[in-house]
Write a protein that holds these residues in place. Sequence first.
Motif, PDB file in Angstrom:
ATOM      1  N   ARG A 114      -3.301 -77.969 -87.886  1.00 39.36           N
ATOM      2  CA  ARG A 114      -2.605 -76.782 -88.143  1.00 39.36           C
ATOM      3  C   ARG A 114      -2.101 -76.617 -89.493  1.00 39.36           C
ATOM      4  O   ARG A 114      -2.121 -75.458 -90.422  1.00 39.36           O
ATOM      5  CB  ARG A 114      -1.364 -76.625 -87.264  1.00 39.36           C
ATOM      6  CG  ARG A 114      -0.812 -75.153 -87.149  1.00 39.36           C
ATOM      7  CD  ARG A 114       0.231 -75.089 -86.024  1.00 39.36           C
ATOM      8  NE  ARG A 114      -0.501 -74.874 -84.887  1.00 39.36           N
ATOM      9  CZ  ARG A 114      -0.266 -75.617 -83.909  1.00 39.36           C
ATOM     10  NH1 ARG A 114       0.630 -76.714 -83.843  1.00 39.36           N
ATOM     11  NH2 ARG A 114      -0.874 -75.580 -82.917  1.00 39.36           N
ATOM     12  N   GLN A 115      -1.367 -77.642 -90.180  1.00 38.32           N
ATOM     13  CA  GLN A 115      -0.831 -77.765 -91.731  1.00 38.32           C
ATOM     14  C   GLN A 115      -2.159 -77.601 -92.450  1.00 38.32           C
ATOM     15  O   GLN A 115      -2.029 -76.864 -93.328  1.00 38.32           O
ATOM     16  CB  GLN A 115      -0.258 -79.054 -91.779  1.00 38.32           C
ATOM     17  CG  GLN A 115       1.238 -79.092 -91.232  1.00 38.32           C
ATOM     18  CD  GLN A 115       1.611 -80.519 -91.220  1.00 38.32           C
ATOM     19  OE1 GLN A 115       1.092 -81.630 -91.920  1.00 38.32           O
ATOM     20  NE2 GLN A 115       3.027 -80.650 -90.825  1.00 38.32           N
TER      21      GLN A 115
ATOM     22  N   LYS B 210     -10.476 -75.948 -84.976  1.00 38.50           N
ATOM     23  CA  LYS B 210     -10.068 -77.496 -84.585  1.00 38.50           C
ATOM     24  C   LYS B 210      -8.791 -77.383 -83.678  1.00 38.50           C
ATOM     25  O   LYS B 210      -8.694 -77.805 -82.676  1.00 38.50           O
ATOM     26  CB  LYS B 210     -10.220 -78.411 -85.823  1.00 38.50           C
ATOM     27  CG  LYS B 210      -9.872 -79.910 -85.349  1.00 38.50           C
ATOM     28  CD  LYS B 210     -11.234 -80.388 -84.609  1.00 38.50           C
ATOM     29  CE  LYS B 210     -10.962 -81.886 -84.545  1.00 38.50           C
ATOM     30  NZ  LYS B 210     -11.969 -82.379 -83.808  1.00 38.50           N
ATOM     31  N   VAL B 211      -7.828 -76.496 -84.342  1.00 40.98           N
ATOM     32  CA  VAL B 211      -6.620 -76.554 -83.588  1.00 40.98           C
ATOM     33  C   VAL B 211      -6.756 -75.855 -82.438  1.00 40.98           C
ATOM     34  O   VAL B 211      -6.213 -76.213 -81.396  1.00 40.98           O
ATOM     35  CB  VAL B 211      -5.439 -75.743 -84.585  1.00 40.98           C
ATOM     36  CG1 VAL B 211      -4.416 -75.318 -83.824  1.00 40.98           C
ATOM     37  CG2 VAL B 211      -5.248 -76.667 -85.559  1.00 40.98           C
ATOM     38  N   ARG B 212      -7.506 -74.741 -82.230  1.00 39.10           N
ATOM     39  CA  ARG B 212      -7.692 -74.169 -80.976  1.00 39.10           C
ATOM     40  C   ARG B 212      -8.225 -75.052 -79.732  1.00 39.10           C
ATOM     41  O   ARG B 212      -7.882 -74.983 -78.901  1.00 39.10           O
ATOM     42  CB  ARG B 212      -8.729 -72.781 -81.141  1.00 39.10           C
ATOM     43  CG  ARG B 212      -8.486 -71.687 -80.021  1.00 39.10           C
ATOM     44  CD  ARG B 212      -9.127 -70.616 -80.407  1.00 39.10           C
ATOM     45  NE  ARG B 212      -8.628 -69.895 -81.906  1.00 39.10           N
ATOM     46  CZ  ARG B 212      -9.533 -69.899 -82.766  1.00 39.10           C
ATOM     47  NH1 ARG B 212     -10.971 -70.203 -82.788  1.00 39.10           N
ATOM     48  NH2 ARG B 212      -9.061 -69.375 -84.148  1.00 39.10           N
ATOM     49  N   ARG B 213      -9.201 -75.814 -80.559  1.00 39.82           N
ATOM     50  CA  ARG B 213     -10.053 -76.686 -79.369  1.00 39.82           C
ATOM     51  C   ARG B 213      -9.294 -77.662 -79.004  1.00 39.82           C
ATOM     52  O   ARG B 213      -9.089 -78.002 -77.839  1.00 39.82           O
ATOM     53  CB  ARG B 213     -11.235 -77.347 -80.221  1.00 39.82           C
ATOM     54  CG  ARG B 213     -12.540 -77.484 -79.271  1.00 39.82           C
ATOM     55  CD  ARG B 213     -13.515 -77.856 -80.108  1.00 39.82           C
ATOM     56  NE  ARG B 213     -13.958 -77.451 -81.328  1.00 39.82           N
ATOM     57  CZ  ARG B 213     -14.115 -77.829 -82.416  1.00 39.82           C
ATOM     58  NH1 ARG B 213     -14.265 -79.065 -82.490  1.00 39.82           N
ATOM     59  NH2 ARG B 213     -14.339 -77.122 -83.604  1.00 39.82           N
ATOM     60  N   LEU B 214      -8.552 -78.203 -79.742  1.00 39.05           N
ATOM     61  CA  LEU B 214      -7.387 -79.320 -79.432  1.00 39.05           C
ATOM     62  C   LEU B 214      -6.278 -78.744 -78.588  1.00 39.05           C
ATOM     63  O   LEU B 214      -5.914 -79.358 -77.546  1.00 39.05           O
ATOM     64  CB  LEU B 214      -6.599 -79.940 -80.665  1.00 39.05           C
ATOM     65  CG  LEU B 214      -7.496 -80.937 -81.491  1.00 39.05           C
ATOM     66  CD1 LEU B 214      -6.640 -81.209 -82.787  1.00 39.05           C
ATOM     67  CD2 LEU B 214      -7.779 -82.129 -80.739  1.00 39.05           C
ATOM     68  N   SER B 215      -5.738 -77.445 -78.769  1.00 33.29           N
ATOM     69  CA  SER B 215      -4.840 -76.850 -77.935  1.00 33.29           C
ATOM     70  C   SER B 215      -5.454 -76.580 -76.395  1.00 33.29           C
ATOM     71  O   SER B 215      -4.633 -76.986 -75.502  1.00 33.29           O
ATOM     72  CB  SER B 215      -4.249 -75.731 -78.456  1.00 33.29           C
ATOM     73  OG  SER B 215      -3.653 -75.852 -79.787  1.00 33.29           O
TER      74      SER B 215
ATOM     75  N   HIS C  19      -1.043 -84.235 -79.884  1.00 30.20           N
ATOM     76  CA  HIS C  19       0.045 -83.211 -80.530  1.00 30.20           C
ATOM     77  C   HIS C  19      -0.025 -83.485 -82.027  1.00 30.20           C
ATOM     78  O   HIS C  19       0.148 -82.531 -82.688  1.00 30.20           O
ATOM     79  CB  HIS C  19       1.247 -83.351 -79.937  1.00 30.20           C
ATOM     80  CG  HIS C  19       2.378 -82.297 -80.184  1.00 30.20           C
ATOM     81  ND1 HIS C  19       2.143 -81.112 -80.035  1.00 30.20           N
ATOM     82  CD2 HIS C  19       3.440 -82.550 -81.070  1.00 30.20           C
ATOM     83  CE1 HIS C  19       3.179 -80.153 -80.790  1.00 30.20           C
ATOM     84  NE2 HIS C  19       3.924 -81.210 -81.164  1.00 30.20           N
ATOM     85  N   GLU C  20       0.148 -84.735 -82.379  1.00 25.17           N
ATOM     86  CA  GLU C  20       0.159 -84.938 -83.902  1.00 25.17           C
ATOM     87  C   GLU C  20      -1.196 -84.523 -84.612  1.00 25.17           C
ATOM     88  O   GLU C  20      -1.073 -83.836 -85.850  1.00 25.17           O
ATOM     89  CB  GLU C  20       0.540 -86.120 -84.236  1.00 25.17           C
ATOM     90  CG  GLU C  20       0.717 -86.866 -85.659  1.00 25.17           C
ATOM     91  CD  GLU C  20       0.669 -88.322 -85.613  1.00 25.17           C
ATOM     92  OE1 GLU C  20       0.376 -88.904 -87.011  1.00 25.17           O
ATOM     93  OE2 GLU C  20       1.363 -88.993 -84.858  1.00 25.17           O
ATOM     94  N   ARG C  21      -2.237 -84.836 -84.172  1.00 20.26           N
ATOM     95  CA  ARG C  21      -3.636 -84.265 -84.682  1.00 20.26           C
ATOM     96  C   ARG C  21      -3.327 -82.838 -84.861  1.00 20.26           C
ATOM     97  O   ARG C  21      -3.984 -82.272 -85.752  1.00 20.26           O
ATOM     98  CB  ARG C  21      -4.614 -84.749 -83.913  1.00 20.26           C
ATOM     99  CG  ARG C  21      -5.039 -86.425 -84.238  1.00 20.26           C
ATOM    100  CD  ARG C  21      -6.425 -86.788 -83.602  1.00 20.26           C
ATOM    101  NE  ARG C  21      -7.067 -86.027 -82.903  1.00 20.26           N
ATOM    102  CZ  ARG C  21      -7.639 -85.994 -81.813  1.00 20.26           C
ATOM    103  NH1 ARG C  21      -7.478 -87.084 -80.987  1.00 20.26           N
ATOM    104  NH2 ARG C  21      -8.740 -85.289 -81.358  1.00 20.26           N
ATOM    105  N   CYS C  22      -3.157 -82.290 -83.782  1.00 25.51           N
ATOM    106  CA  CYS C  22      -3.252 -80.834 -83.582  1.00 25.51           C
ATOM    107  C   CYS C  22      -2.019 -80.144 -84.869  1.00 25.51           C
ATOM    108  O   CYS C  22      -2.650 -79.344 -85.484  1.00 25.51           O
ATOM    109  CB  CYS C  22      -2.537 -80.067 -82.398  1.00 25.51           C
ATOM    110  SG  CYS C  22      -2.927 -78.766 -81.964  1.00 25.51           S
TER     111      CYS C  22
END
Length: 90
Positions: free
Chosen positions: A62-63, A33-38, A55-58
Amino acid sequence: MFGTGVGLVVALLAVTLLVVPVSLGVATRADAKVRRLSTSRASAPNMRGSVADVHERCDQWRQLATRAWLLCGGASLVAVAVVGVLICVG
């Protein structure tokens, strides 16, 4: 022969062997999900929502990924230690 201590160790092993695959699945899903959002943030600047929201969702994903990886690693170490204890006891 088997005391309550050994029974608790076996129960701990069973729980850790359940936690490892679940946390592994959550960690890999969150990393994806992080990779997709980035990549979507970089390739499509006209996304729905503000850049700060994306950016906040990413950061939240990530956390979650970091916590899940740490949980998976910790549970794996506990499982290895418990198996070692069971080998020494048995």
